[in-house]
Scaffold this motif. Structure first.
Motif, mmCIF file in Angstrom:
data_model
loop_
_atom_site.group_PDB
_atom_site.id
_atom_site.type_symbol
_atom_site.label_atom_id
_atom_site.label_comp_id
_atom_site.label_asym_id
_atom_site.label_seq_id
_atom_site.Cartn_x
_atom_site.Cartn_y
_atom_site.Cartn_z
ATOM 1 N N VAL A 4 0.837 -1.202 0.000
ATOM 2 C CA VAL A 4 0.000 0.000 0.000
ATOM 3 C C VAL A 4 0.870 1.250 0.000
ATOM 4 N N ASP A 5 1.926 1.237 0.794
ATOM 5 C CA ASP A 5 2.832 2.384 0.828
ATOM 6 C C ASP A 5 3.480 2.612 -0.534
ATOM 7 N N ARG A 6 3.885 1.533 -1.185
ATOM 8 C CA ARG A 6 4.472 1.672 -2.521
ATOM 9 C C ARG A 6 3.437 2.205 -3.509
ATOM 10 N N ALA A 7 2.170 1.774 -3.376
ATOM 11 C CA ALA A 7 1.127 2.259 -4.277
ATOM 12 C C ALA A 7 0.939 3.761 -4.126
ATOM 13 N N VAL A 8 0.987 4.249 -2.901
ATOM 14 C CA VAL A 8 0.877 5.690 -2.673
ATOM 15 C C VAL A 8 2.032 6.419 -3.361
ATOM 16 N N GLN A 9 3.245 5.895 -3.191
ATOM 17 C CA GLN A 9 4.404 6.523 -3.827
ATOM 18 C C GLN A 9 4.309 6.461 -5.354
ATOM 19 N N THR A 10 3.825 5.343 -5.871
ATOM 20 C CA THR A 10 3.699 5.197 -7.323
ATOM 21 C C THR A 10 2.677 6.171 -7.888
ATOM 22 N N LEU A 11 1.590 6.388 -7.154
ATOM 23 C CA LEU A 11 0.610 7.394 -7.572
ATOM 24 C C LEU A 11 1.215 8.791 -7.546
ATOM 25 N N ASP A 12 1.980 9.103 -6.507
ATOM 26 C CA ASP A 12 2.629 10.411 -6.435
ATOM 27 C C ASP A 12 3.641 10.599 -7.563
ATOM 28 N N LEU A 13 4.411 9.553 -7.853
ATOM 29 C CA LEU A 13 5.364 9.619 -8.960
ATOM 30 C C LEU A 13 4.643 9.828 -10.291
ATOM 31 N N SER A 14 3.511 9.157 -10.468
ATOM 32 C CA SER A 14 2.722 9.318 -11.690
ATOM 33 C C SER A 14 2.184 10.738 -11.796
ATOM 34 N N ALA A 15 1.722 11.274 -10.667
ATOM 35 C CA ALA A 15 1.214 12.645 -10.668
ATOM 36 C C ALA A 15 2.287 13.625 -11.124
ATOM 37 N N GLU A 16 3.489 13.475 -10.581
ATOM 38 C CA GLU A 16 4.580 14.366 -10.969
ATOM 39 C C GLU A 16 4.926 14.212 -12.449
ATOM 40 N N GLN A 17 4.879 12.974 -12.951
ATOM 41 C CA GLN A 17 5.252 12.743 -14.346
ATOM 42 C C GLN A 17 4.248 13.371 -15.306
ATOM 43 N N ALA A 18 3.004 13.591 -14.855
ATOM 44 C CA ALA A 18 2.014 14.251 -15.705
ATOM 45 C C ALA A 18 2.483 15.627 -16.134
ATOM 46 N N LYS A 19 3.343 16.242 -15.341
ATOM 47 C CA LYS A 19 3.840 17.588 -15.639
ATOM 48 C C LYS A 19 5.160 17.566 -16.405
ATOM 49 N N ARG A 20 5.586 16.389 -16.847
ATOM 50 C CA ARG A 20 6.916 16.265 -17.455
ATOM 51 C C ARG A 20 6.877 15.590 -18.825
ATOM 52 N N LEU A 21 5.826 15.806 -19.557
ATOM 53 C CA LEU A 21 5.739 15.236 -20.905
ATOM 54 C C LEU A 21 6.427 16.189 -21.890
ATOM 55 N N PHE A 22 7.747 16.198 -21.839
ATOM 56 C CA PHE A 22 8.524 17.143 -22.630
ATOM 57 C C PHE A 22 8.745 16.631 -24.051
ATOM 58 N N GLY A 23 8.818 17.575 -24.977
ATOM 59 C CA GLY A 23 9.307 17.281 -26.315
ATOM 60 C C GLY A 23 10.736 17.780 -26.431
ATOM 61 N N GLU A 24 11.232 17.857 -27.662
ATOM 62 C CA GLU A 24 12.587 18.361 -27.864
ATOM 63 C C GLU A 24 12.684 19.140 -29.166
ATOM 64 N N PHE A 25 13.598 20.081 -29.189
ATOM 65 C CA PHE A 25 13.895 20.845 -30.395
ATOM 66 C C PHE A 25 14.761 19.993 -31.321
ATOM 67 N N VAL A 26 14.416 19.983 -32.589
ATOM 68 C CA VAL A 26 15.173 19.224 -33.579
ATOM 69 C C VAL A 26 15.926 20.216 -34.472
ATOM 70 N N PRO A 27 17.244 20.303 -34.341
ATOM 71 C CA PRO A 27 18.012 21.281 -35.148
ATOM 72 C C PRO A 27 18.033 20.876 -36.615
ATOM 73 N N MET A 28 17.274 21.592 -37.433
ATOM 74 C CA MET A 28 17.140 21.216 -38.844
ATOM 75 C C MET A 28 18.348 21.605 -39.679
ATOM 76 N N ASP A 29 19.167 22.541 -39.197
ATOM 77 C CA ASP A 29 20.325 22.950 -39.983
ATOM 78 C C ASP A 29 21.441 21.915 -39.973
ATOM 79 N N ALA A 30 21.186 20.770 -39.309
ATOM 80 C CA ALA A 30 22.153 19.673 -39.357
ATOM 81 C C ALA A 30 22.207 19.044 -40.743
ATOM 82 N N GLN A 31 21.169 19.287 -41.554
ATOM 83 C CA GLN A 31 21.158 18.764 -42.927
ATOM 84 C C GLN A 31 21.136 19.940 -43.906
ATOM 85 N N LYS A 32 21.888 19.827 -44.948
ATOM 86 C CA LYS A 32 22.054 20.907 -45.925
ATOM 87 C C LYS A 32 20.719 21.337 -46.506
#
Length: 493
Positions: A106-134
């Motif tokens: 049960v304690d682990r389930a609480v922590q797993t829910l909290d970890l999931s909650a935090e991850q909801a705010k971390r769905l990051f993308g990334e910049f793709v540098p297009m000038d790497a190709q001519k």
């Protein structure tokens, strides 16, 4: 709550925001003494379709922000923690694990829910540098993650609460809707989790659409086949047996599938370690939850020069464990979940003894111990072809395999169709590096057992142990899609 089996737990399914029953119900039995705990509905195919349709409608209707999904999961964690003692008693009553272990889950389930909650705010993308190709220096591209749709979460009996959290937490964090299906013999703790989710949805300052999360109970084949056939299901996360996992993989079409399956996990104790300390961890890793853990220690590998010392230390650790009623304080090992699991273990044990294995301690089961109780048992003189070594035992059985050198230890560790986790006790960095590089498993743990797992780390095996990774960040990636967005030179007109 008093130290007694939780009873009269007759629960319903959550479908489209409503708690509903069914024409047929199935009993939930306490594994230790056979006492009736409660019952749950047996969902029909029509009910499962209704749950999936409700989840699909909710997915298209929801406009929950990342922060609101964080709030939903955080509030669920708080409510589970508030009901921790009650849910732990439910867990022990339906599954049979010692109450101390249930409280830990049960304690682990609480922590797993909290970890999931935090991850909801971390769905990051990334910049793709297009000038790497001519020729593309003026273009601007980036990625963003988007939810998939409806996620089906199918969980086993051994960790019925936390493994459900490991699926629905990341799925909801990523913005999906979910349909949960717990094991038929251990559905009550998962239902308690969904009760907390339902209450959390009412408590937060946001409109959570009915059907965003659903739970159906009953026959695995009935529910599983509907999940496989329904076009609205975009992803399936399954933890359970390898045969069922292969069936899902072979019939899932284009659905995203995460499979956490069986294991036959080795732990090596080498001569340069603290043998007594290693033996204590090995026995704990083999016998927790009565050995019913996918990555439990199922094979202990030792070199010839420490065979006698290692067996003596392992026996001493095994004999120190208390076997009995899971609701009694101090119980370390209790009953197995049902007759099928118990009888499978008995067969593996008896066949191995008949083939020449020596019982160093234990070997008793059933009778005065309880109808589904098998005491911690250490076997020596085992060979790789014995059932206790080559098959997944899923019980408190500790076979000790003796090898000539470290090359043979690595070979024996890999001598299985499974590849979930492995452990090695050594003080030699080169030996540790060899194990990390050469053992064919999803995780290699140095100076601890194969059973090591935290809830945020990547967890998942190779070969017949499955595909994909659990662990909050990694599961969120499985439950979301990566989209490329490109901005290119426009036209003036």
């Amino acid at each position: 709550m008093s130290q007694q089996v939780a009873t009269s737990l007759d629960r319903q399914m959550l479908v489209g925001g409503n708690w509903i029953g069914a024409q047929e119900r199935t009993d939930v039995i306490h594994p230790y003494d056979g006492q009736l705990v409660g019952s749950v509905p047996m969902a029909s195919e029509e009910t499962v379709v209704e749950a999936i349709d409700a989840a699909a409608e909710a997915f298209h209707a929801t406009d929950l922000s990342a922060y609101q999904r964080y709030e939903l999961l955080s509030e669920t964690a708080r409510l589970v923690e508030e009901r921790a003692d009650e849910i732990a008693h439910i867990l022990t009553s339906e599954q049979g694990k010692p109450l101390t272990e249930a409280r830990g889950e049960v304690d682990r389930a609480v922590q797993t829910l909290d970890l999931s909650a935090e991850q909801a705010k971390r769905l990051f993308g990334e910049f793709v540098p297009m000038d790497a190709q001519k020729g593309f220096a003026r273009d601007h591209c980036f990625t963003q993650r988007e939810p998939m749709g409806v996620v089906a979460a199918i969980t086993p009996f051994n960790f019925p609460l936390n493994l459900m959290v490991h699926k629905i937490g990341p799925a909801l964090a990523a913005g999906n809707s979910v349909v949960g299906k717990p094991a038929t013999n251990t559905p009550l703790s998962a239902i308690a989790l969904f009760e907390c989710l339902d209450d959390a949805a009412d408590a937060i300052d946001a409109t959570v659409p009915d059907g965003l999360f659903n739970i159906v109970t009953g026959s695995g084949s009935t529910i599983g086949d509907v999940i496989l056939d329904h076009d609205a299901i975009e992803a399936i996360s399954f933890t359970g047996s390898t045969p069922v996992g292969k069936y899902l993989a072979n019939n899932s079409g284009m659905k995203e599938v995460t499979l956490e399956l069986g294991g036959n996990d080795p732990t090596i104790i080498w001569s340069d370690t603290d043998i007594e300390a290693a033996a204590a961890q090995v026995v704990g890793g083999a016998c927790s939850n009565a050995g019913q853990v996918c990555n439990s220690v199922e094979r202990v590998i030792v070199p010839e020069e420490i065979e006698a010392e290692a067996i003596e230390a392992i026996v001493e650790a095994a004999e120190a464990l208390s076997v009995g009623d899971p609701l009694e304080p101090g119980t370390d090992v209790a009953s197995m979940v049902d007759d099928e699991q118990f009888e499978n273990l008995v067969d593996l044990f008896e066949e191995s003894v008949e083939a020449g294995a020596t019982v160093e301690c234990g070997g008793n089961y059933g009778g005065d111990l309880g109808p589904r109780t098998f005491e911690p048992t250490v076997l020596s003189d085992v060979t790789p072809d014995m059932p206790a070594v080559k098959e997944e035992t899923f019980g408190p059985l500790v076979p000790v395999v003796v090898v000539e050198d470290f090359d043979a230890a690595i070979e024996e560790a890999n001598n299985t169709n499974y590849g979930l986790e492995a452990g090695l006790f050594t003080q030699d960095i080169d030996r540790a590096k060899r194990a990390a590089d050469e053992i064919d498993a999803g995780g290699v743990n140095i100076n601890t057992v194969s059973g090591f797992r935290t809830d945020h780390m990547p967890y998942g095996g190779f070969k017949d142990s499955g595909v994909g990774k659990e662990g909050i960040k990694y599961a969120v990636e499985h439950f979301s899609r990566e989209k490329l967005v490109g901005f290119h030179q426009g036209f003036n007109g």
